[in-house]
Enzyme design. Structure first.
Site, short mmCIF file in Angstrom:
data_model
loop_
_atom_site.label_atom_id
_atom_site.label_comp_id
_atom_site.label_asym_id
_atom_site.label_seq_id
_atom_site.Cartn_x
_atom_site.Cartn_y
_atom_site.Cartn_z
N HIS A 34 0.93 -1.10 0.12
CA HIS A 34 -0.02 0.02 -0.10
C HIS A 34 0.86 1.11 -0.07
O HIS A 34 0.42 2.28 0.41
CB HIS A 34 -0.91 -0.06 1.20
CG HIS A 34 -2.29 -0.77 1.08
ND1 HIS A 34 -3.27 -0.52 0.54
CD2 HIS A 34 -2.25 -2.16 0.93
CE1 HIS A 34 -4.06 -1.55 0.27
NE2 HIS A 34 -3.40 -2.79 0.89
N LEU A 124 -1.89 -12.72 -5.98
CA LEU A 124 -0.72 -12.79 -6.93
C LEU A 124 -1.01 -12.15 -8.26
O LEU A 124 -0.42 -12.41 -9.04
CB LEU A 124 -0.63 -14.30 -6.83
CG LEU A 124 -0.24 -14.99 -5.77
CD1 LEU A 124 -0.15 -16.48 -5.81
CD2 LEU A 124 1.15 -14.41 -4.90
N SER A 125 -2.05 -11.19 -8.21
CA SER A 125 -2.14 -10.53 -9.49
C SER A 125 -2.63 -11.03 -10.79
O SER A 125 -2.09 -11.08 -11.72
CB SER A 125 -0.88 -9.65 -9.73
OG SER A 125 -0.42 -8.80 -8.68
N GLU A 159 -7.86 -1.05 -14.48
CA GLU A 159 -8.46 -1.24 -13.17
C GLU A 159 -8.93 0.02 -13.09
O GLU A 159 -10.22 -0.16 -12.48
CB GLU A 159 -7.27 -1.26 -12.53
CG GLU A 159 -6.64 -2.85 -12.51
CD GLU A 159 -7.12 -4.05 -11.93
OE1 GLU A 159 -8.36 -3.78 -11.26
OE2 GLU A 159 -6.61 -5.07 -12.39
N ASP A 171 1.56 -3.86 -9.47
CA ASP A 171 1.17 -5.16 -10.20
C ASP A 171 1.34 -5.16 -11.83
O ASP A 171 1.81 -6.23 -12.40
CB ASP A 171 -0.48 -5.77 -9.89
CG ASP A 171 -0.63 -5.68 -8.63
OD1 ASP A 171 0.33 -5.48 -7.46
OD2 ASP A 171 -1.61 -6.09 -7.88
N TYR A 220 -9.80 -2.23 0.67
CA TYR A 220 -8.63 -1.67 -0.23
C TYR A 220 -9.01 -0.27 -0.22
O TYR A 220 -8.13 0.66 0.03
CB TYR A 220 -8.56 -2.42 -1.54
CG TYR A 220 -7.20 -1.88 -2.10
CD1 TYR A 220 -5.97 -2.63 -2.12
CD2 TYR A 220 -7.43 -0.88 -2.95
CE1 TYR A 220 -5.09 -2.06 -2.74
CE2 TYR A 220 -6.25 -0.35 -3.59
CZ TYR A 220 -5.09 -0.75 -3.58
OH TYR A 220 -3.88 -0.43 -4.14
C1 GAF Z 1 -3.08 -4.64 -4.91
C2 GAF Z 1 -3.24 -3.38 -5.72
F1 GAF Z 1 -3.19 -3.82 -6.77
C3 GAF Z 1 -1.31 -2.60 -5.66
O1 GAF Z 1 -1.47 -1.43 -6.40
C4 GAF Z 1 -1.00 -2.31 -4.20
O2 GAF Z 1 -1.46 -1.42 -3.80
C5 GAF Z 1 -0.96 -3.73 -3.45
O3 GAF Z 1 -2.40 -4.34 -3.44
C6 GAF Z 1 -0.77 -3.44 -2.19
O4 GAF Z 1 0.70 -3.13 -1.99
O5 GAF Z 1 -2.05 -5.55 -5.26
#
Ligand code: GAF
Length: 394
Positions: A34, A124-125, A159, A171, A220
């Protein structure tokens, strides 16, 4: 396993055209959570879980997207792209088409097959991997080629502007720009980065708590709002502070009382996390794995107690790892509220570590975790059309 030869034959039997195939990896963040949207530092690595995108042109004006993971196909008109999300997996590929159209490109008709093995909702994106793989695929047909950092920014806009998730750049950046064997210390202010080599005797052991994580979720977004609230308070005294990247712990001592208690805690996490992330990269560069492990432990404490983005299961997974032989450092990785822990483990202990951690976690929580032994891999790329070799030799 994501095998381009299998995706090729699926694509050919569905669309009767030979595709070009592109790959984009998922990621694990070693430290720096974050901090990206506060224009701070992150230190992710691309991993050997990835999404493959197979693309071929069409002549009927349609965009047909198929997901092997969902076993589902959707049809769109290339001349009438969706303007917003429909809360469906196709939002990610269609968001890419829409953002590229907004950049002034005429989007051609195409068939796209997607298939990936990045675990879903695990932090894990997986969505960044879909976006970046799709972006490379669609760009190849336009045709246009963007440098990795620019491609990442376009995919972040998918996004932010299409899907409606308020996430940062980390990510998409690491998926597009990862370097095998390395983590990247990324400065999210100007997107410059330093390579931090991961020693060959260190394994990335990723432990999935099986608690689902989502960036689109309210937590988030509310954390990000609290970070911005804290920044706004500091900026009333020091207008040069535009993001928490510019703030210091002293600012919190002076003006923390003007913030809500939660905003103060979130800010303390972000400000100290930036310092830890830079220090962790330095530790990695000088092979000081003890210091790296210490910083990861401190980062988890801060993420759990000040940022309150952990969960009981992730705290448990980190605690249970502590005295298993081979551990260098453990913490919750990614956006939080579930997902995976990252454990840096001495390679020779990795297998036994993974087995022991899974057994302890199951016994403690009644949940059977998945534990993956990963490697830092390269970023997104074109996969040779003729290749039939599996890229995920695991
Ligand atoms: C998610 C978000 F997509 C990233 O941009 C980042 O903020 C992360 O959370 C936290 O570090 O993966």
């Amino acid at each position: 396993m994501h095998d381009p030869a299998v995706l090729r034959s699926l694509h050919v039997s569905r669309f009767h055209e030979a595709p070009e195939i592109f790959l984009a990896p998922g990621r694990v963040n070693l430290i720096g959570e974050h901090t990206d949207y506060a224009e701070g530092f992150v230190m992710p690595a691309a991993i050997d879980f990835a999404t493959l995108a197979a693309i071929s042109p069409r002549s009927d004006g349609k965009i047909v997207v198929y997901s092997e993971n969902y076993g589902d196909e959707r049809v769109f008109e290339a001349a009438a792209l969706p303007a917003g999300p429909s809360r469906h997996w196709s939002d990610y590929p269609m968001g890419v088409a829409s953002i590229l159209a907004g950049e002034g490109h005429s989007i051609p008709a195409f068939s796209l097959s997607l298939w990936g093995d990045v675990p879903l909702s695990a932090g894990l994106s997986s969505s960044a991997a879909v976006e970046v793989a799709t972006a490379l695929a669609v760009c190849s047909l336009i045709p246009v080629s963007y440098p990795g950092p620019v491609l990442a920014r376009l995919c972040q806009r998918v996004e932010n502007e299409f899907v409606g998730a308020n996430s940062g750049i980390m990510d998409q950046f690491i998926s597009a720009n990862g370097v095998a064997g390395h983590a990247l210390l990324l400065d999210c202010r100007d997107l410059s980065y330093k390579l931090a080599p991961i020693p060959e005797n260190v394994a990335l052991v990723i432990a999935n708590t099986m608690v689902k994580h989502s960036v689109a979720g309210g937590e988030y977004t509310s954390r990000r709002a609290q970070v911005e609230e804290a920044c706004a308070v500091i900026a009333t005294h020091r207008p040069e502070v535009r993001f928490l990247r510019d703030a210091t712990v002293d600012d919190l001592t002076l003006w923390g009382h003007e913030m809500s208690p939660n905003a103060l805690k979130r800010a303390r996490h972000v400000i100290t996390e930036n310092l830890r992330t830079v220090a962790a990269a330095e530790a990695l560069l000088r092979h000081d794995l003890v210091e790296l492990g210490r910083l990861m432990a401190e980062a988890h404490e801060s993420y759990s107690h000040d940022f309150e983005a952990s969960c009981v299961e992730a705290d448990e997974m980190v605690a249970l790892a502590q005295d298993i032989p081979g551990l260098i450092g453990a913490r919750l990785t990614g956006g939080g509220f579930g997902g995976c822990t990252i454990n840096l483990v001495e390679q020779e202990h990795a297998q036994a570590f993974a087995v022991a951690l899974a057994a302890r976690y199951s016994a403690q929580t009644g949940i059977h975790p998945r534990v993956y032994i990963c490697h830092a891999s390269g970023g997104a790329h074109f996969v040779e059309s003729s290749s039939s070799e599996s890229l995920a030799a695991r």
